[in-house]
Motif scaffolding. Structure first.
Motif, mmCIF file in Angstrom:
data_model
loop_
_atom_site.group_PDB
_atom_site.id
_atom_site.type_symbol
_atom_site.label_atom_id
_atom_site.label_comp_id
_atom_site.label_asym_id
_atom_site.label_seq_id
_atom_site.Cartn_x
_atom_site.Cartn_y
_atom_site.Cartn_z
ATOM 1 N N THR A 1 -5.110 -15.066 12.744
ATOM 2 C CA THR A 1 -4.149 -14.082 13.248
ATOM 3 C C THR A 1 -3.463 -13.381 12.084
ATOM 4 O OG1 THR A 1 -3.725 -15.431 15.213
ATOM 5 C CG2 THR A 1 -2.115 -13.721 14.681
ATOM 6 N N MET A 2 -3.461 -12.064 12.117
ATOM 7 C CA MET A 2 -2.799 -11.282 11.075
ATOM 8 C C MET A 2 -1.352 -10.993 11.468
ATOM 9 S SD MET A 2 -5.836 -8.513 10.450
ATOM 10 C CE MET A 2 -4.856 -7.575 9.257
ATOM 11 N N GLU A 3 -0.447 -11.167 10.537
ATOM 12 C CA GLU A 3 0.967 -10.860 10.750
ATOM 13 C C GLU A 3 1.319 -9.642 9.905
ATOM 14 O OE1 GLU A 3 3.321 -14.335 9.928
ATOM 15 O OE2 GLU A 3 1.801 -15.663 10.795
ATOM 16 N N ILE A 4 1.350 -8.475 10.532
ATOM 17 C CA ILE A 4 1.669 -7.246 9.813
ATOM 18 C C ILE A 4 2.829 -6.541 10.500
ATOM 19 C CG2 ILE A 4 -0.678 -6.955 8.933
ATOM 20 C CD1 ILE A 4 -1.215 -4.927 11.091
ATOM 21 N N ALA A 5 3.634 -5.869 9.693
ATOM 22 C CA ALA A 5 4.800 -5.165 10.215
ATOM 23 C C ALA A 5 4.386 -3.817 10.802
ATOM 24 C CB ALA A 5 5.830 -4.952 9.106
ATOM 25 N N SER A 6 4.825 -3.542 12.036
ATOM 26 C CA SER A 6 4.466 -2.271 12.665
ATOM 27 C C SER A 6 5.011 -1.097 11.867
ATOM 28 C CB SER A 6 4.998 -2.225 14.100
ATOM 29 O OG SER A 6 6.405 -2.403 14.134
ATOM 30 N N GLY A 7 6.173 -1.293 11.214
ATOM 31 C CA GLY A 7 6.748 -0.218 10.418
ATOM 32 C C GLY A 7 5.844 0.198 9.270
ATOM 33 N N ASP A 8 5.182 -0.786 8.645
ATOM 34 C CA ASP A 8 4.265 -0.447 7.554
ATOM 35 C C ASP A 8 3.083 0.365 8.069
ATOM 36 O OD1 ASP A 8 5.603 -1.584 5.404
ATOM 37 O OD2 ASP A 8 4.722 -3.565 5.720
ATOM 38 N N VAL A 9 2.596 0.024 9.259
ATOM 39 C CA VAL A 9 1.479 0.772 9.830
ATOM 40 C C VAL A 9 1.913 2.181 10.220
ATOM 41 C CG1 VAL A 9 -0.238 0.850 11.674
ATOM 42 C CG2 VAL A 9 0.398 -1.353 10.666
ATOM 43 N N ILE A 10 3.073 2.266 10.865
ATOM 44 C CA ILE A 10 3.536 3.555 11.387
ATOM 45 C C ILE A 10 3.970 4.499 10.275
ATOM 46 C CG2 ILE A 10 5.292 4.700 12.789
ATOM 47 C CD1 ILE A 10 5.340 2.082 14.497
ATOM 48 N N PHE A 11 4.900 4.042 9.449
ATOM 49 C CA PHE A 11 5.521 4.954 8.485
ATOM 50 C C PHE A 11 4.648 5.221 7.268
ATOM 51 C CE2 PHE A 11 9.223 2.865 10.644
ATOM 52 C CZ PHE A 11 9.507 3.942 11.460
ATOM 53 N N LEU B 1 0.816 -1.209 0.000
ATOM 54 C CA LEU B 1 0.000 0.000 0.000
ATOM 55 C C LEU B 1 0.850 1.260 0.000
ATOM 56 C CD1 LEU B 1 -2.859 -0.864 2.515
ATOM 57 C CD2 LEU B 1 -2.709 -1.286 0.051
ATOM 58 N N ALA B 2 0.297 2.288 -0.599
ATOM 59 C CA ALA B 2 0.930 3.602 -0.601
ATOM 60 C C ALA B 2 0.709 4.278 0.753
ATOM 61 C CB ALA B 2 0.349 4.456 -1.715
ATOM 62 N N GLU B 3 1.366 5.407 0.961
ATOM 63 C CA GLU B 3 1.181 6.165 2.194
ATOM 64 C C GLU B 3 -0.292 6.535 2.361
ATOM 65 O OE1 GLU B 3 2.989 10.185 4.373
ATOM 66 O OE2 GLU B 3 3.870 9.427 2.515
ATOM 67 N N ASN B 4 -0.779 6.442 3.594
ATOM 68 C CA ASN B 4 -2.170 6.706 3.939
ATOM 69 C C ASN B 4 -3.133 5.693 3.317
ATOM 70 O OD1 ASN B 4 -1.666 9.099 5.520
ATOM 71 N ND2 ASN B 4 -1.303 10.179 3.580
ATOM 72 N N GLY B 5 -2.609 4.530 2.958
ATOM 73 C CA GLY B 5 -3.443 3.485 2.392
ATOM 74 C C GLY B 5 -4.316 2.830 3.457
ATOM 75 N N THR B 6 -5.337 2.108 3.004
ATOM 76 C CA THR B 6 -6.272 1.429 3.895
ATOM 77 C C THR B 6 -6.258 -0.067 3.626
ATOM 78 O OG1 THR B 6 -7.744 3.352 4.010
ATOM 79 C CG2 THR B 6 -8.691 1.210 4.580
ATOM 80 N N LEU B 7 -6.079 -0.849 4.691
ATOM 81 C CA LEU B 7 -6.170 -2.301 4.603
ATOM 82 C C LEU B 7 -7.507 -2.727 5.217
ATOM 83 C CD1 LEU B 7 -4.954 -5.124 4.052
ATOM 84 C CD2 LEU B 7 -4.008 -5.052 6.373
ATOM 85 N N VAL B 8 -8.340 -3.384 4.414
ATOM 86 C CA VAL B 8 -9.636 -3.860 4.882
ATOM 87 C C VAL B 8 -9.553 -5.369 5.089
ATOM 88 C CG1 VAL B 8 -12.088 -4.056 4.377
ATOM 89 C CG2 VAL B 8 -10.829 -2.016 3.665
#
Length: 325
Positions: A244-254, A228-235
């Protein structure tokens, strides 16, 4: 009447069986519908397993979507007539020879629409179009989704294309690319190759991906978010592989990403009647002009429910598994 019943939660192939139960009578504002065809949805079988967001009281019936013919009217019902063909996408217990439902929640079926298409009209197609509509994407923008060869994935791809929105589809095996191309769905990348991320860039031309839909869970959730691009939305739509979802905190934060869930039943019940009618009208239009197809893989009788439930999870299946009384 005959109905599919389970008295414990578990494998649908083992716990569902045909039983004789009283034929229901419609109360005021309700109608009784004689069932013609009903699709099997994953959430129907997850409910039988006891792993869905809704757990019925046991012993319980099953099934939520069907096409049928009105054969009795409750007091005060004037908008429908006996003999009229209707569909429902949110009536629990439709895997029976007949069911009762609120008249206001039933949708009349156009004469030109066949039973197999009508049986699938509401639940998955409406979830797909409501999901797409909630993302508010503009023509020319990009959406990424995994489970692109699943029922909802195919519907989202077709509906988005009709709206001018680009969809990048992710599948977990290379064979899925060919399967979708045979249905006229392109822009598919298989994640079982080492260069799949390079293929994503080549497919999108490096354009920003505004939103993503995750129906798999586990590490696949992180794969979608990472694109996803910056300010993207994951539904989050489903969890086919893992709860259980495995997502990187860096992708969420940055990326300042937004992660939210989508449950079709809740979205539909909260939607304004005018908007629901408009989306249903769009579905009818897309089916009528051929831009949205609802194939059927096989049809089974109630007595064959064990085979039908197993067929629902066969890899590579194209089209819905249907049940007939």
């Amino acid at each position: 009447m005959r109905a599919l019943i389970h008295d414990r939660f578990g494998d649908p192939a083992e716990v569902l069986s045909v039983a004789e139960i009283p034929t229901p009578e419609p109360r005021p504002g309700q109608v009784r519908v004689r069932t013609l065809l009903s699709p099997i949805h994953n959430h129907d079988l997850w409910t039988v397993r006891g792993t869905y967001g809704y757990q019925p009281t046991l012993p319980a019936q099953a099934g939520t979507e069907a096409v049928g013919v009105v054969d009795a009217l409750g007091d005060g019902v004037t908008a429908l007539q006996v003999g009229q063909r209707v569909v429902t996408g949110g009536t629990f217990g439709v895997w029976a020879e007949a069911f009762v439902a609120p008249a206001a929640g039933l949708i009349p079926v156009p004469d030109a629409m066949d039973d197999a298409t009508a049986a699938q009209l509401v639940s998955m197609p409406f979830s797909a179009i409501a999901l797409l509509d909630s993302l508010q994407l503009e023509p020319g923008q990009w959406l990424v989704q995994n489970a692109a060869n699943g029922a909802v994935g195919r519907l989202v791809a077709q509906l988005a294309a009709a709206r001018g929105v680009h969809v990048l589809g992710l599948v977990r095996r290379s064979a899925g690319v060919d399967e979708l191309e045979q249905q006229g769905i392109g822009d598919i990348v298989a994640t079982d190759t080492s260069d799949w991320r390079e293929r994503v860039t080549a497919t999108t031309g490096g354009a920003p991906i505004i939103a993503g839909v995750d129906s798999v869970g586990g590490s696949a959730s992180g794969e979608v978010l990472s694109l996803l691009a910056e300010n993207g939305t994951l539904v989050v739509f489903g969890a086919m592989a893992s709860p259980t979802m495995e997502i990187a905190s860096g992708d969420v934060i940055f990326k300042q990403a937004t992660v939210r869930g989508f449950w079709g039943a809740k979205v539909s019940s909260a939607m304004a009647q005018e908007r629901r009618a408009a989306l249903l009208g769009e579905l009818m239009q897309r089916i009528g002009d051929g831009s949205l197809t609802l194939p059927v893989s096989a049809t089974y009788s109630f007595d064959e429910i064990a085979d039908a439930s197993r067929a629902n999870f066969e890899p590579g299946r194209v089209g819905k598994v249907l049940l007939r009384p």
